[in-house]
Design a protein around this motif. Structure first.
Motif, PDB file in Angstrom:
ATOM      1  N   LEU A   1      22.568  11.029  13.896  1.00  0.00           N
ATOM      2  CA  LEU A   1      22.062  11.485  15.181  1.00  0.00           C
ATOM      3  C   LEU A   1      21.838  10.288  16.097  1.00  0.00           C
ATOM      4  O   LEU A   1      21.294   9.264  15.683  1.00  0.00           O
ATOM      5  N   ASP A   2      22.260  10.419  17.345  1.00  0.00           N
ATOM      6  CA  ASP A   2      21.987   9.386  18.345  1.00  0.00           C
ATOM      7  C   ASP A   2      20.536   9.557  18.793  1.00  0.00           C
ATOM      8  O   ASP A   2      20.209  10.505  19.511  1.00  0.00           O
ATOM      9  N   VAL A   3      19.674   8.663  18.358  1.00  0.00           N
ATOM     10  CA  VAL A   3      18.246   8.782  18.685  1.00  0.00           C
ATOM     11  C   VAL A   3      17.868   7.925  19.888  1.00  0.00           C
ATOM     12  O   VAL A   3      16.692   7.756  20.183  1.00  0.00           O
ATOM     13  N   GLY A   4      18.883   7.393  20.572  1.00  0.00           N
ATOM     14  CA  GLY A   4      18.600   6.541  21.722  1.00  0.00           C
ATOM     15  C   GLY A   4      17.993   5.230  21.274  1.00  0.00           C
ATOM     16  O   GLY A   4      18.253   4.769  20.160  1.00  0.00           O
ATOM     17  N   PRO A   5      17.155   4.629  22.099  1.00  0.00           N
ATOM     18  CA  PRO A   5      16.592   3.319  21.744  1.00  0.00           C
ATOM     19  C   PRO A   5      15.477   3.377  20.707  1.00  0.00           C
ATOM     20  O   PRO A   5      15.010   2.349  20.224  1.00  0.00           O
ATOM     21  N   GLY A   6      15.020   4.591  20.352  1.00  0.00           N
ATOM     22  CA  GLY A   6      13.901   4.691  19.411  1.00  0.00           C
ATOM     23  C   GLY A   6      12.588   4.425  20.123  1.00  0.00           C
ATOM     24  O   GLY A   6      12.428   4.750  21.296  1.00  0.00           O
ATOM     25  N   ALA A   7      11.647   3.792  19.424  1.00  0.00           N
ATOM     26  CA  ALA A   7      10.323   3.531  20.006  1.00  0.00           C
ATOM     27  C   ALA A   7       9.643   2.423  19.214  1.00  0.00           C
ATOM     28  O   ALA A   7      10.012   2.145  18.072  1.00  0.00           O
ATOM     29  N   ARG A   8       8.639   1.812  19.835  1.00  0.00           N
ATOM     30  CA  ARG A   8       7.899   0.719  19.201  1.00  0.00           C
ATOM     31  C   ARG A   8       6.432   0.821  19.612  1.00  0.00           C
ATOM     32  O   ARG A   8       6.121   1.057  20.781  1.00  0.00           O
ATOM     33  N   SER A   9       5.526   0.644  18.654  1.00  0.00           N
ATOM     34  CA  SER A   9       4.102   0.624  18.993  1.00  0.00           C
ATOM     35  C   SER A   9       3.758  -0.686  19.683  1.00  0.00           C
ATOM     36  O   SER A   9       4.503  -1.671  19.596  1.00  0.00           O
ATOM     37  N   VAL A  10       2.620  -0.684  20.380  1.00  0.00           N
ATOM     38  CA  VAL A  10       2.164  -1.871  21.104  1.00  0.00           C
ATOM     39  C   VAL A  10       0.787  -2.258  20.581  1.00  0.00           C
ATOM     40  O   VAL A  10      -0.152  -1.449  20.623  1.00  0.00           O
ATOM     41  N   GLU A  11       0.670  -3.481  20.079  1.00  0.00           N
ATOM     42  CA  GLU A  11      -0.604  -3.938  19.519  1.00  0.00           C
ATOM     43  C   GLU A  11      -1.679  -3.943  20.593  1.00  0.00           C
ATOM     44  O   GLU A  11      -1.469  -4.403  21.714  1.00  0.00           O
ATOM     45  N   GLY A  12      -2.834  -3.390  20.246  1.00  0.00           N
ATOM     46  CA  GLY A  12      -3.969  -3.387  21.158  1.00  0.00           C
ATOM     47  C   GLY A  12      -3.967  -2.258  22.165  1.00  0.00           C
ATOM     48  O   GLY A  12      -4.907  -2.120  22.943  1.00  0.00           O
ATOM     49  N   GLU A  13      -2.914  -1.428  22.175  1.00  0.00           N
ATOM     50  CA  GLU A  13      -2.862  -0.307  23.115  1.00  0.00           C
ATOM     51  C   GLU A  13      -3.929   0.706  22.738  1.00  0.00           C
ATOM     52  O   GLU A  13      -4.015   1.119  21.585  1.00  0.00           O
ATOM     53  N   PRO A  14      -4.764   1.123  23.693  1.00  0.00           N
ATOM     54  CA  PRO A  14      -5.841   2.061  23.349  1.00  0.00           C
ATOM     55  C   PRO A  14      -5.281   3.372  22.805  1.00  0.00           C
ATOM     56  O   PRO A  14      -4.258   3.856  23.280  1.00  0.00           O
ATOM     57  N   ALA A  15      -5.938   3.907  21.792  1.00  0.00           N
ATOM     58  CA  ALA A  15      -5.486   5.147  21.171  1.00  0.00           C
ATOM     59  C   ALA A  15      -6.695   6.006  20.829  1.00  0.00           C
ATOM     60  O   ALA A  15      -7.633   5.527  20.205  1.00  0.00           O
ATOM     61  N   GLU A  16      -6.664   7.255  21.246  1.00  0.00           N
ATOM     62  CA  GLU A  16      -7.765   8.178  20.994  1.00  0.00           C
ATOM     63  C   GLU A  16      -7.545   8.853  19.643  1.00  0.00           C
ATOM     64  O   GLU A  16      -6.551   9.569  19.444  1.00  0.00           O
ATOM     65  N   PRO A  17      -8.441   8.636  18.676  1.00  0.00           N
ATOM     66  CA  PRO A  17      -8.273   9.273  17.361  1.00  0.00           C
ATOM     67  C   PRO A  17      -8.325  10.795  17.452  1.00  0.00           C
ATOM     68  O   PRO A  17      -8.989  11.356  18.329  1.00  0.00           O
ATOM     69  N   LEU A  18      -7.618  11.459  16.541  1.00  0.00           N
ATOM     70  CA  LEU A  18      -7.715  12.903  16.420  1.00  0.00           C
ATOM     71  C   LEU A  18      -9.045  13.249  15.746  1.00  0.00           C
ATOM     72  O   LEU A  18      -9.689  12.385  15.148  1.00  0.00           O
ATOM     73  N   PRO A  19      -9.483  14.501  15.833  1.00  0.00           N
ATOM     74  CA  PRO A  19     -10.760  14.881  15.202  1.00  0.00           C
ATOM     75  C   PRO A  19     -10.831  14.557  13.712  1.00  0.00           C
ATOM     76  O   PRO A  19     -11.910  14.301  13.178  1.00  0.00           O
ATOM     77  N   ASP A  20      -9.669  14.545  13.017  1.00  0.00           N
ATOM     78  CA  ASP A  20      -9.693  14.252  11.575  1.00  0.00           C
ATOM     79  C   ASP A  20      -9.643  12.751  11.278  1.00  0.00           C
ATOM     80  O   ASP A  20      -9.571  12.348  10.117  1.00  0.00           O
ATOM     81  N   GLY A  21      -9.679  11.911  12.325  1.00  0.00           N
ATOM     82  CA  GLY A  21      -9.731  10.466  12.122  1.00  0.00           C
ATOM     83  C   GLY A  21      -8.401   9.753  12.219  1.00  0.00           C
ATOM     84  O   GLY A  21      -8.351   8.528  12.208  1.00  0.00           O
ATOM     85  N   ARG A  22      -7.286  10.492  12.322  1.00  0.00           N
ATOM     86  CA  ARG A  22      -5.986   9.833  12.471  1.00  0.00           C
ATOM     87  C   ARG A  22      -5.905   9.127  13.822  1.00  0.00           C
ATOM     88  O   ARG A  22      -6.209   9.705  14.861  1.00  0.00           O
ATOM     89  N   VAL A  23      -5.450   7.871  13.779  1.00  0.00           N
ATOM     90  CA  VAL A  23      -5.291   7.077  15.000  1.00  0.00           C
ATOM     91  C   VAL A  23      -3.805   6.993  15.324  1.00  0.00           C
ATOM     92  O   VAL A  23      -3.015   6.505  14.509  1.00  0.00           O
ATOM     93  N   PRO A  24      -3.373   7.461  16.516  1.00  0.00           N
ATOM     94  CA  PRO A  24      -1.956   7.422  16.836  1.00  0.00           C
ATOM     95  C   PRO A  24      -1.437   6.001  16.976  1.00  0.00           C
ATOM     96  O   PRO A  24      -2.084   5.141  17.562  1.00  0.00           O
ATOM     97  N   VAL A  25      -0.260   5.773  16.377  1.00  0.00           N
ATOM     98  CA  VAL A  25       0.395   4.464  16.424  1.00  0.00           C
ATOM     99  C   VAL A  25       1.688   4.548  17.231  1.00  0.00           C
ATOM    100  O   VAL A  25       1.964   3.720  18.086  1.00  0.00           O
ATOM    101  N   LEU A  26       2.491   5.587  16.953  1.00  0.00           N
ATOM    102  CA  LEU A  26       3.782   5.759  17.615  1.00  0.00           C
ATOM    103  C   LEU A  26       4.091   7.257  17.655  1.00  0.00           C
ATOM    104  O   LEU A  26       4.076   7.913  16.611  1.00  0.00           O
TER     105      LEU A  26
END
Length: 200
Positions: A119-144
């Motif tokens: 599958l052509d997924v295009g350029p994909g994606a990359r996380s950014v260090e220090g980028e603010p992320a709002e945790p989900l109620p169960d404690g998971r912190v979004p990275v990408l």
């Protein structure tokens, strides 16, 4: 794949290595590798046949060289970060930093080897260090977050997962596929949602 032979622009025959060093998990949906490089060490020429997610366990600066002679790409990965990548030409990775580097490389078979063409997924994606992320109620912190995959980190507790997820510990070699539903985790984990249709 390991043992395949390709020819460099100068005419040299190059025997390819696997995309990782040690398989930690392999099932119908994903194959997960350990990749570990000391400073100055290189993971040899290899070729990806599947789009993949890189989960960074120990970060360092890296240099990706291309067999076709294209300009190298310089990387700086960090613990807890993630990258989503398409298949790409033959390349090798060198740890050019001063610290140990380790990742979990998750091959997504339904987007690659299970298809006639990846599958052509295009350029994909990359996380950014220090980028603010709002945790989900169960404690998971979004990275990408991408249409195909979602990557979070979580430190202990119970999470209720919808659909198949790859679970990879940051402090051990434990990796497993979770079909969905409640899951109790101890310690620090990557939680990778497979957002595309699967047969699981």
């Amino acid at each position: 794949m390991r043992g395949d032979v390709v020819v460099s622009p100068s005419g040299d025959e190059i025997v390819l290595a696997d995309v990782g060093q040690v398989v930690l998990h392999d099932d119908a949906l994903v194959r997960v590798w350990d990749v570990a490089l000391e400073p100055g060490e290189t993971h040899p020429w290899h070729l990806h046949h599947n789009p993949y997610v890189v989960l960074s366990i120990a970060g360092s600066a890296g240099r990706m060289d291309w067999l076709d002679g294209s300009e190298p790409r310089f990387l700086s990965e960090y613990r807890g970060g993630a990258v989503y990548r398409p298949v790409s030409p033959v390349h090798r990775l060198t740890n050019i930093g001063k610290s140990f580097y380790r990742n979990r490389l998750v091959e997504l078979k339904d987007l690659g080897e299970h298809r006639t063409e990846p599958l052509d997924v295009g350029p994909g994606a990359r996380s950014v260090e220090g980028e603010p992320a709002e945790p989900l109620p169960d404690g998971r912190v979004p990275v990408l977050l991408h249409d195909h995959v979602g990557v979070w980190t979580v430190t202990g507790g119970e999470v209720d997962l919808s659909g198949p997820h790859v679970l990879a510990a940051l402090d051990s070699d434990e990796v497993r596929l979770h079909p969905g539903g409640p899951c109790v985790l101890a310690g620090e984990w990557f939680v990778v949602e497979l957002r595309y249709p699967t047969a699981f």
